[in-house]
Design a protein around this motif. Structure first.
Motif, PDB file in Angstrom:
ATOM      1  N   UNK A  16      31.739  35.096  37.517  1.00 48.63           N
ATOM      2  CA  UNK A  16      33.182  34.962  37.786  1.00 48.63           C
ATOM      3  C   UNK A  16      34.010  36.121  37.259  1.00 48.63           C
ATOM      4  N   UNK A  17      33.516  36.851  36.266  1.00 53.28           N
ATOM      5  CA  UNK A  17      34.390  37.785  35.559  1.00 53.28           C
ATOM      6  C   UNK A  17      35.010  38.861  36.456  1.00 53.28           C
ATOM      7  N   UNK A  18      34.271  39.547  37.340  1.00 54.18           N
ATOM      8  CA  UNK A  18      34.939  40.523  38.213  1.00 54.18           C
ATOM      9  C   UNK A  18      35.650  39.871  39.396  1.00 54.18           C
ATOM     10  N   UNK A  19      35.524  38.536  39.516  1.00 50.42           N
ATOM     11  CA  UNK A  19      36.114  37.826  40.649  1.00 50.42           C
ATOM     12  C   UNK A  19      37.377  37.063  40.276  1.00 50.42           C
ATOM     13  N   UNK A  20      37.784  37.136  39.011  1.00 52.25           N
ATOM     14  CA  UNK A  20      38.879  36.289  38.551  1.00 52.25           C
ATOM     15  C   UNK A  20      40.146  36.475  39.375  1.00 52.25           C
ATOM     16  N   UNK A  21      40.431  37.715  39.757  1.00 45.47           N
ATOM     17  CA  UNK A  21      41.675  37.948  40.490  1.00 45.47           C
ATOM     18  C   UNK A  21      41.627  37.350  41.900  1.00 45.47           C
ATOM     19  N   UNK A  32      30.381  41.247  42.351  1.00 45.49           N
ATOM     20  CA  UNK A  32      31.398  42.073  42.988  1.00 45.49           C
ATOM     21  C   UNK A  32      30.955  42.559  44.356  1.00 45.49           C
ATOM     22  N   UNK A  33      29.678  42.970  44.473  1.00 52.30           N
ATOM     23  CA  UNK A  33      29.161  43.457  45.756  1.00 52.30           C
ATOM     24  C   UNK A  33      29.100  42.341  46.791  1.00 52.30           C
ATOM     25  N   UNK A  34      28.606  41.165  46.386  1.00 47.11           N
ATOM     26  CA  UNK A  34      28.509  40.049  47.322  1.00 47.11           C
ATOM     27  C   UNK A  34      29.887  39.568  47.771  1.00 47.11           C
ATOM     28  N   UNK A  35      30.827  39.506  46.837  1.00 46.73           N
ATOM     29  CA  UNK A  35      32.172  39.037  47.177  1.00 46.73           C
ATOM     30  C   UNK A  35      32.869  39.992  48.137  1.00 46.73           C
ATOM     31  N   UNK A  78      41.452  46.932  36.051  1.00 44.95           N
ATOM     32  CA  UNK A  78      40.989  47.808  37.119  1.00 44.95           C
ATOM     33  C   UNK A  78      41.519  47.422  38.499  1.00 44.95           C
ATOM     34  N   UNK A  79      41.964  46.192  38.660  1.00 50.52           N
ATOM     35  CA  UNK A  79      42.527  45.793  39.953  1.00 50.52           C
ATOM     36  C   UNK A  79      44.011  46.117  40.068  1.00 50.52           C
ATOM     37  N   UNK A  80      44.646  46.489  38.931  1.00 53.35           N
ATOM     38  CA  UNK A  80      46.080  46.786  38.907  1.00 53.35           C
ATOM     39  C   UNK A  80      46.295  48.300  38.913  1.00 53.35           C
ATOM     40  N   UNK A  81      47.522  48.761  39.191  1.00 53.25           N
ATOM     41  CA  UNK A  81      47.830  50.191  39.082  1.00 53.25           C
ATOM     42  C   UNK A  81      47.577  50.674  37.653  1.00 53.25           C
ATOM     43  N   UNK A  82      47.161  51.915  37.425  1.00 56.03           N
ATOM     44  CA  UNK A  82      47.024  52.989  38.418  1.00 56.03           C
ATOM     45  C   UNK A  82      45.678  52.994  39.146  1.00 56.03           C
ATOM     46  N   UNK A 113      37.051  44.790  44.484  1.00 53.17           N
ATOM     47  CA  UNK A 113      36.129  43.933  43.720  1.00 53.17           C
ATOM     48  C   UNK A 113      34.760  44.585  43.587  1.00 53.17           C
ATOM     49  N   UNK A 114      34.295  45.241  44.650  1.00 50.96           N
ATOM     50  CA  UNK A 114      32.989  45.905  44.599  1.00 50.96           C
ATOM     51  C   UNK A 114      32.978  47.015  43.550  1.00 50.96           C
ATOM     52  N   UNK A 115      34.023  47.829  43.509  1.00 50.85           N
ATOM     53  CA  UNK A 115      34.094  48.932  42.544  1.00 50.85           C
ATOM     54  C   UNK A 115      34.172  48.405  41.120  1.00 50.85           C
ATOM     55  N   UNK A 116      34.927  47.337  40.928  1.00 48.74           N
ATOM     56  CA  UNK A 116      35.022  46.737  39.593  1.00 48.74           C
ATOM     57  C   UNK A 116      33.646  46.263  39.137  1.00 48.74           C
ATOM     58  N   UNK A 117      32.904  45.658  40.060  1.00 45.05           N
ATOM     59  CA  UNK A 117      31.569  45.182  39.716  1.00 45.05           C
ATOM     60  C   UNK A 117      30.626  46.293  39.301  1.00 45.05           C
ATOM     61  N   UNK A 118      30.836  47.500  39.845  1.00 42.21           N
ATOM     62  CA  UNK A 118      29.966  48.633  39.511  1.00 42.21           C
ATOM     63  C   UNK A 118      30.057  49.022  38.045  1.00 42.21           C
ATOM     64  N   UNK A 119      31.129  48.648  37.369  1.00 39.45           N
ATOM     65  CA  UNK A 119      31.238  48.978  35.954  1.00 39.45           C
ATOM     66  C   UNK A 119      30.172  48.271  35.127  1.00 39.45           C
TER      67      UNK A 119
END
Length: 400
Positions: free
Chosen positions: A31-36, A156-159, A240-244, A249-255
């Protein structure tokens, strides 16, 4: 082929157990990279979405205290099979959840029974030869820690190609398949405390905590260690989903891949423990944990600082955690599941508190509030270690 020969585990069985620890514990981190996107889908606020992570951590802590000790009481192969299937059921409920209460119920069920990972680790320590116990525990923990970290990347990739519900559905299927594979591959092993009443088994946890100063020290170190770890990963998706940044979601998961570098060192730390140098790994891990928060705090200056900080923080977290586990497994071999229960309960209570603090700090003070709180947790761990080093010789970590 017999997987246990002359006190040694076959490499294939060690890797199966390592994969199993990773896949089961991952249930708490999808759930963590999917919270937003979960928040947007279910109409939740940021603190309410953070409750998903907190529920996973709290239910895991409850399972650690009340279920993991059963590894000393029941034959472990059957116990592992049943718990893995029940965790799969919790993931199914999460996949179909129409509202936050149902999602929290599924999360709690999956978290409660995914503590099967912590039945597998002391089981591996029991089956391993004494001179390679550290390496085996390190390998199993590599799998567990990779599961924690790569769960974010995979989810993140699956979502990004489907929905957040698909993540839970696929995980449930994999967990069910894993249950039957382990049922076939794991050896039977008699329980050390077979016949002990459950109430007495649970009461013995308090006795172990009271009688073993090394266990108390390592449990407290584990709590501060995982609190800082959870602080980073709970709020990272919001940052990471907010500015800047505005990452997908996929990119966030890559972290999660950056953090995975730290998990690959777990077996090396285990070998240090086999050579009696677990204290060295703990000391430098604590120092590195504190220092890692500086580049993490500079995330908005450059994403390179964030990546470097994530790698350093995870390296530190793994060094501390593996050293802690190898130290407590030397205390009382006949009670390894119960020692694991005490240590890991403290560890995940720290993680749940860290998740709560992180979500609150981000909502009220942003990323710098999160990193400041994380640095304070690391400093608390250093203080615990400094106080321990002044204790009596019999309290020194790593001694039987």
């Amino acid at each position: 082929m017999n997987p246990v020969s002359q006190g040694r585990l076959s490499p294939g069985l060690v890797w199966l157990m390592s994969i199993a620890t990773g896949l089961t514990v991952a249930a708490n981190y999808y759930a963590q990279p999917l919270l937003h996107i979960i928040a947007a889908d279910l109409g939740l606020s940021i603190p309410a979405a953070g409750a998903i992570v907190t529920t996973a951590q709290v239910s895991y802590a409850v399972g650690l205290f009340f279920l993991v000790p059963l590894g000393d009481m029941f034959e472990r192969r059957n116990l592992i099979f049943v718990m893995t299937l029940l965790a799969a059921g919790g993931l199914c409920a999460s996949a179909a959840a129409p509202s936050l209460p149902v999602l929290l119920a599924g999360t709690a069920t999956a978290g409660l029974f995914s503590v099967v990972a912590q039945v597998l680790v002391p089981f591996g320590a029991t089956l391993a030869a004494p001179n390679e116990r550290g390496r085996v525990v390190g390998t199993l923990m590599s799998g567990l820690l990779l599961g924690i970290l790569l769960a974010r990347t995979v989810s993140g990739a699956l979502a990004s190609t489907g929905s957040w519900r698909a993540v839970y559905a696929i995980a449930a299927v994999l967990m069910a398949v894993l249950a039957f594979v382990m049922r076939r591959a794991l050896p039977r092993h008699p329980a050390h405390a077979a016949g002990m009443p459950y109430v007495r088994l649970i009461a013995s946890l308090a006795v172990l905590f009271a009688q073993e100063p090394m266990l108390r020290t390592r449990a407290l170190l584990g709590a501060f260690n995982f609190a800082g770890f959870a602080m980073l990963w709970t709020s990272l998706a919001f940052l990471l989903s907010a500015p800047p940044f505005g990452y997908s979601t996929f990119t966030i998961g890559l972290f999660g891949l950056a953090g995975a570098a730290g998990a690959l060192t777990a077996a090396r730390v285990g070998r240090l423990a086999d050579r009696g140098k677990g204290d060295v790994a703990t000391r430098y891990g604590l120092i590195l944990m504190f220092c890692s928060w500086l580049p993490v705090s500079l995330a908005k200056v450059s994403v390179a600082f964030l990546v470097a900080g994530v790698i350093l923080l995870d390296l530190a977290a793994q060094a501390i955690h593996i050293s802690n586990q190898n130290a407590i497994y030397r205390i009382r071999p006949e009670a390894r599941s119960r020692l694991t229960a005490v240590y890991m309960t403290s560890y995940f209570v720290g993680g749940s508190i860290g998740s709560m603090i992180s979500a609150w700090a981000y909502a009220h003070g942003g990323w710098h509030a999160v990193t400041g709180a994380g640095a304070c947790m690391a400093l608390a761990g250093l203080l615990v270690w400094a106080m321990r080093s002044r204790g009596a010789p019999g309290c020194q970590a790593g001694q039987p």
